[in-house]
Write a protein that holds these residues in place. Structure first.
Motif, PDB file in Angstrom:
ATOM      1  N   TYR A 184      34.935 -58.825 -40.629  1.00 40.81           N
ATOM      2  CA  TYR A 184      34.138 -59.315 -41.749  1.00 40.81           C
ATOM      3  C   TYR A 184      32.712 -59.647 -41.312  1.00 40.81           C
ATOM      4  CZ  TYR A 184      37.820 -59.684 -45.269  1.00 40.81           C
ATOM      5  OH  TYR A 184      38.777 -59.400 -46.213  1.00 40.81           O
ATOM      6  N   GLY A 185      32.582 -60.258 -40.147  1.00 41.37           N
ATOM      7  CA  GLY A 185      31.256 -60.620 -39.668  1.00 41.37           C
ATOM      8  C   GLY A 185      30.384 -59.421 -39.401  1.00 41.37           C
ATOM      9  N   ALA A 186      30.956 -58.379 -38.794  1.00 45.78           N
ATOM     10  CA  ALA A 186      30.193 -57.162 -38.519  1.00 45.78           C
ATOM     11  C   ALA A 186      29.756 -56.489 -39.811  1.00 45.78           C
ATOM     12  CB  ALA A 186      31.026 -56.207 -37.672  1.00 45.78           C
ATOM     13  N   ALA A 187      30.657 -56.437 -40.787  1.00 47.88           N
ATOM     14  CA  ALA A 187      30.317 -55.815 -42.068  1.00 47.88           C
ATOM     15  C   ALA A 187      29.199 -56.586 -42.768  1.00 47.88           C
ATOM     16  CB  ALA A 187      31.558 -55.752 -42.954  1.00 47.88           C
ATOM     17  N   ALA A 188      29.287 -57.911 -42.757  1.00 49.64           N
ATOM     18  CA  ALA A 188      28.265 -58.721 -43.416  1.00 49.64           C
ATOM     19  C   ALA A 188      26.926 -58.626 -42.699  1.00 49.64           C
ATOM     20  CB  ALA A 188      28.719 -60.178 -43.475  1.00 49.64           C
ATOM     21  N   SER A 189      26.956 -58.485 -41.377  1.00 53.51           N
ATOM     22  CA  SER A 189      25.725 -58.445 -40.592  1.00 53.51           C
ATOM     23  C   SER A 189      24.912 -57.188 -40.836  1.00 53.51           C
ATOM     24  CB  SER A 189      26.062 -58.552 -39.098  1.00 53.51           C
ATOM     25  OG  SER A 189      26.665 -59.794 -38.797  1.00 53.51           O
ATOM     26  N   VAL A 190      25.553 -56.148 -41.318  1.00 50.61           N
ATOM     27  CA  VAL A 190      24.834 -54.895 -41.601  1.00 50.61           C
ATOM     28  C   VAL A 190      23.742 -55.122 -42.635  1.00 50.61           C
ATOM     29  CG1 VAL A 190      25.066 -52.609 -42.647  1.00 50.61           C
ATOM     30  CG2 VAL A 190      26.735 -53.382 -40.950  1.00 50.61           C
ATOM     31  N   VAL A 191      23.994 -56.003 -43.588  1.00 56.17           N
ATOM     32  CA  VAL A 191      23.054 -56.202 -44.698  1.00 56.17           C
ATOM     33  C   VAL A 191      21.706 -56.749 -44.224  1.00 56.17           C
ATOM     34  CG1 VAL A 191      22.656 -57.365 -46.902  1.00 56.17           C
ATOM     35  CG2 VAL A 191      24.935 -56.462 -46.342  1.00 56.17           C
ATOM     36  N   PRO A 192      21.661 -57.907 -43.526  1.00 53.88           N
ATOM     37  CA  PRO A 192      20.349 -58.390 -43.091  1.00 53.88           C
ATOM     38  C   PRO A 192      19.687 -57.479 -42.068  1.00 53.88           C
ATOM     39  CG  PRO A 192      22.092 -59.734 -42.141  1.00 53.88           C
ATOM     40  CD  PRO A 192      22.726 -58.873 -43.176  1.00 53.88           C
ATOM     41  N   LEU A 193      20.465 -56.884 -41.167  1.00 56.74           N
ATOM     42  CA  LEU A 193      19.875 -56.007 -40.159  1.00 56.74           C
ATOM     43  C   LEU A 193      19.262 -54.776 -40.803  1.00 56.74           C
ATOM     44  CD1 LEU A 193      22.538 -56.260 -37.301  1.00 56.74           C
ATOM     45  CD2 LEU A 193      20.319 -57.421 -37.482  1.00 56.74           C
ATOM     46  N   ALA A 194      19.954 -54.213 -41.805  1.00 54.50           N
ATOM     47  CA  ALA A 194      19.395 -53.078 -42.531  1.00 54.50           C
ATOM     48  C   ALA A 194      18.148 -53.497 -43.299  1.00 54.50           C
ATOM     49  CB  ALA A 194      20.437 -52.504 -43.493  1.00 54.50           C
ATOM     50  N   GLY A 195      18.175 -54.700 -43.850  1.00 54.44           N
ATOM     51  CA  GLY A 195      17.007 -55.204 -44.570  1.00 54.44           C
ATOM     52  C   GLY A 195      15.796 -55.333 -43.670  1.00 54.44           C
ATOM     53  N   LEU A 202      27.242 -63.314 -38.868  1.00 53.41           N
ATOM     54  CA  LEU A 202      26.207 -63.157 -39.885  1.00 53.41           C
ATOM     55  C   LEU A 202      25.026 -64.073 -39.594  1.00 53.41           C
ATOM     56  CD1 LEU A 202      25.095 -62.044 -42.517  1.00 53.41           C
ATOM     57  CD2 LEU A 202      26.434 -63.790 -43.740  1.00 53.41           C
ATOM     58  N   HIS A 203      25.320 -65.309 -39.262  1.00 57.29           N
ATOM     59  CA  HIS A 203      24.293 -66.297 -38.932  1.00 57.29           C
ATOM     60  C   HIS A 203      23.428 -65.791 -37.778  1.00 57.29           C
ATOM     61  CE1 HIS A 203      23.668 -70.971 -38.815  1.00 57.29           C
ATOM     62  NE2 HIS A 203      22.526 -70.320 -38.833  1.00 57.29           N
ATOM     63  N   LEU A 204      24.076 -65.257 -36.755  1.00 61.43           N
ATOM     64  CA  LEU A 204      23.380 -64.742 -35.584  1.00 61.43           C
ATOM     65  C   LEU A 204      22.479 -63.568 -35.956  1.00 61.43           C
ATOM     66  CD1 LEU A 204      23.252 -65.111 -32.443  1.00 61.43           C
ATOM     67  CD2 LEU A 204      24.958 -63.295 -32.306  1.00 61.43           C
ATOM     68  N   SER A 205      22.995 -62.660 -36.772  1.00 59.77           N
ATOM     69  CA  SER A 205      22.207 -61.484 -37.139  1.00 59.77           C
ATOM     70  C   SER A 205      20.992 -61.867 -37.977  1.00 59.77           C
ATOM     71  CB  SER A 205      23.076 -60.474 -37.895  1.00 59.77           C
ATOM     72  OG  SER A 205      23.421 -60.953 -39.184  1.00 59.77           O
ATOM     73  N   VAL A 206      21.139 -62.839 -38.864  1.00 57.16           N
ATOM     74  CA  VAL A 206      20.018 -63.275 -39.692  1.00 57.16           C
ATOM     75  C   VAL A 206      18.921 -63.902 -38.826  1.00 57.16           C
ATOM     76  CG1 VAL A 206      19.292 -64.924 -41.456  1.00 57.16           C
ATOM     77  CG2 VAL A 206      21.365 -63.571 -41.801  1.00 57.16           C
ATOM     78  N   ASN A 207      19.308 -64.818 -37.945  1.00 55.98           N
ATOM     79  CA  ASN A 207      18.317 -65.545 -37.165  1.00 55.98           C
ATOM     80  C   ASN A 207      17.687 -64.697 -36.067  1.00 55.98           C
ATOM     81  OD1 ASN A 207      19.520 -67.591 -38.745  1.00 55.98           O
ATOM     82  ND2 ASN A 207      19.045 -69.139 -37.222  1.00 55.98           N
ATOM     83  N   VAL A 208      18.523 -64.009 -35.296  1.00 56.76           N
ATOM     84  CA  VAL A 208      17.988 -63.167 -34.229  1.00 56.76           C
ATOM     85  C   VAL A 208      17.196 -62.007 -34.827  1.00 56.76           C
ATOM     86  CG1 VAL A 208      18.590 -61.562 -32.375  1.00 56.76           C
ATOM     87  CG2 VAL A 208      19.710 -63.785 -32.498  1.00 56.76           C
TER      88      VAL A 208
END
Length: 214
Positions: free
Chosen positions: A69-80, A193-199
């Motif tokens: 779930y975390g990997a799937a959610a992280s795609v969104v901010p990273l793609a953004g 998700l938190h990590l992907s948004v901040n980093v």
């Protein structure tokens, strides 16, 4: 008693991040270590008080679900971030702020330990479990979101962001983080998700700053 304990825990969290930790005299790395240590400490205290690993979102059996779930959610901010950097008009809107002197230390330690581990263990693990014991799921989610929003008051002041807007935005993000934690059964999901948004935000700002659009 569960309600009183959960409200006291929420109030203590807000006080810790807005008053105690900033007033500790510690530098940025010291504050990161203190935050990570607090996260581990409250988990230990919760386990001693009778909270189970499933209740805390820390079950080893749920890690795979959390990763998925975390990997799937992280795609969104990273793609953004990638799209924003790739489109000149959007790249100009990427907030760059002040240059970060130690990007490696920021993304390799301060964010993972001082922000993500600190906040996810405290909020999506222990405080979430405490609130769910004392309140209905809806009330628990509202209190969780309100506490997470108020947790960021000092950060908003430092960044000179509108405080009310910052509290509402971070409070809204808590709903998503908590949904991921509940859906996956693991704090790993919101942590990723938190990590992907901040980093991702730090790296995007550095990229935008280093290659500005004319």
């Amino acid at each position: 008693m569960s309600r009183l304990a959960s409200v006291a825990g929420a109030a203590a969290a807000v006080l810790w991040n807005n008053v105690v930790l900033p007033g500790s005299g510690l530098g940025p790395y010291g504050r990161a270590v203190a935050g990570g240590a607090l996260g581990l400490s409250v988990v230990g205290a919760a386990r001693t008080a009778g909270y189970g690993v499933d209740e805390l979102g820390l079950s080893a059996s749920a890690v795979r679900s959390g990763l998925r779930y975390g990997a799937a959610a992280s795609v969104v901010p990273l793609a953004g971030y990638a799209i924003a950097l790739g489109v000149p008009a959007a790249r100009r809107q990427v907030p760059t702020g002040d240059r970060v002197g130690d990007v490696a230390g920021w993304v390799g330690f301060r964010i993972p330990v001082g922000t993500v581990a600190h906040e996810e263990l405290l909020f999506r693990s222990v405080l979430s479990a405490m609130l769910r014991r004392g309140w209905t799921p809806t009330a628990a989610d509202v209190l969780h979101a309100a506490t997470f929003g108020l947790w960021h008051v000092r950060a908003a002041r430092i960044a000179r962001d509108p405080i009310v807007a910052s509290v509402l935005l971070t409070g809204a993000s808590a709903w998503l983080f908590e949904w991921l934690r509940r859906r996956s059964g693991s704090v790993v999901a919101p942590a990723l998700l938190h990590l992907s948004v901040n980093v991702g935000g730090v790296l995007a700002a550095e990229a935008a700053r280093s290659r500005p659009v004319d």
